[in-house]
Design an enzyme around this catalytic site. Structure first.
Site, PDB file in Angstrom:
ATOM      1  CB  CYS A  96     139.791  -3.524 -49.589  1.00  0.00           C
ATOM      2  SG  CYS A  96     138.862  -3.161 -48.077  1.00  0.00           S
ATOM      3  CB  CYS A 208     142.113   3.274 -46.074  1.00  0.00           C
ATOM      4  SG  CYS A 208     140.558   3.071 -46.984  1.00  0.00           S
TER       5      CYS A 208
END
Length: 287
Positions: A96, A208
């Site tokens: 992440c 991302c």
């Protein structure tokens, strides 16, 4: 016909092989706020197919892109600690970008095993650009993180970097993995700041881990020939090197497992997807 009662904290299918049939394997924890980390897991599994994998996602606090750095650090520490108490971990991958930019120092201070983070692939994007305009597509938290700005200052001084933060795109990726349709008009609206430029970025950093799940749809919206770059393959190589460098690495005979923070209708619907990625069981992680 009567069926066996199912544990309220577990969703699973029957294991094909018993634990005794499985050779010991080093355990790798892949963590993300949602299911975007599966894109990183895919890259790692291609390089290291024989690891014991745990995938943990925080569906209670998702998405992280709008959360404070302090909250994210405490939350990630709590979840990794809970997994570590149940499994002997050889390595942890924080799949992440938002969590990686704030939580890695605290994780590395607390745990002895190596912790790998995901950072925007700005350096390779700078090498690939033809027009000198690189776009960074990430969450708002990642776009404004000091770590990201430092990467730009170190590696992109000769390029124009266009920053675009969107948490809505994270939600779109989650919807796709749950079997939903991705409306191209929504992508066009999100990407409008770039699409309206006279000279838009010709190389896009997918900052991302959710966004590689949308490469097909993004390619339909972005100008023809736009290149998309992510850090999944680099993270896989780093993970492989760290595993091979360990002596007396801890191992497990357990089957792969996924953990969420709460079981609900959405996680029930997600189970077949997780099974297709090699996670036959999904359990709630008590924290």
């Amino acid at each position: 016909m009567a069926t066996k009662p199912q544990d309220a904290n577990t969703t699973s299918r029957e294991a094909i092989t018993s634990k005794a049939d499985s050779p010991p394997r080093p355990t790798a924890l892949i963590f993300d706020s949602g299911v975007g980390g599966l894109s990183v897991y895919q890259e790692i599994r291609q390089l290291l197919p024989n690891l014991h994998y745990i995938y943990a996602f925080d569906n209670v606090a998702f998405p992280y892109g709008e959360k404070s750095g302090e909250f994210i650090v405490e939350r990630v520490l709590e979840i990794v600690t809970a997994v570590q108490q149940r499994h002997p971990l050889a390595i942890v991958v924080i799949a992440c970008n938002t969590a990686s930019t704030v939580s890695l120092p605290a994780l590395r201070e607390r745990f002895a095993f190596p912790v790998v983070g995901v950072v925007p692939a700005i350096k390779p994007a700078v090498r690939l650009t033809r027009n000198g305009v690189v776009g960074l597509l990430a969450t708002r938290a990642t776009v404004h993180a000091s770590y990201t700005l430092d990467l730009i200052a170190r590696f992109a001084t000769d390029c124009k970097i266009e920053l675009l933060g969107s948490s809505e795109l994270v939600e779109v990726a989650e919807t796709k993995l749950h079997g939903g349709v991705v409306p191209l008009e929504v992508l066009k609206k999100i990407l409008h700041p770039w699409l309206s430029m006279r000279e838009p970025p010709d190389t896009i950093v997918l900052g991302c881990t959710h966004f590689p799940l949308l490469t097909e749809e993004l390619a339909q919206v972005l100008p023809e020939g736009t290149r998309m770059v992510d850090s999944g393959a680099a993270i896989a190589r780093r993970t492989a090197w760290l595993i091979s460098s360990q002596e007396n690495v801890v191992s497990s005979q357990d089957e792969n497992i996924a953990y969420c923070m709460a079981l609900d209708e959405d996680t029930d619907a997600l189970l077949p997807v997780l099974q297709s990625y090699g996670f036959p069981k999904l359990q709630k992680l008590p924290i």
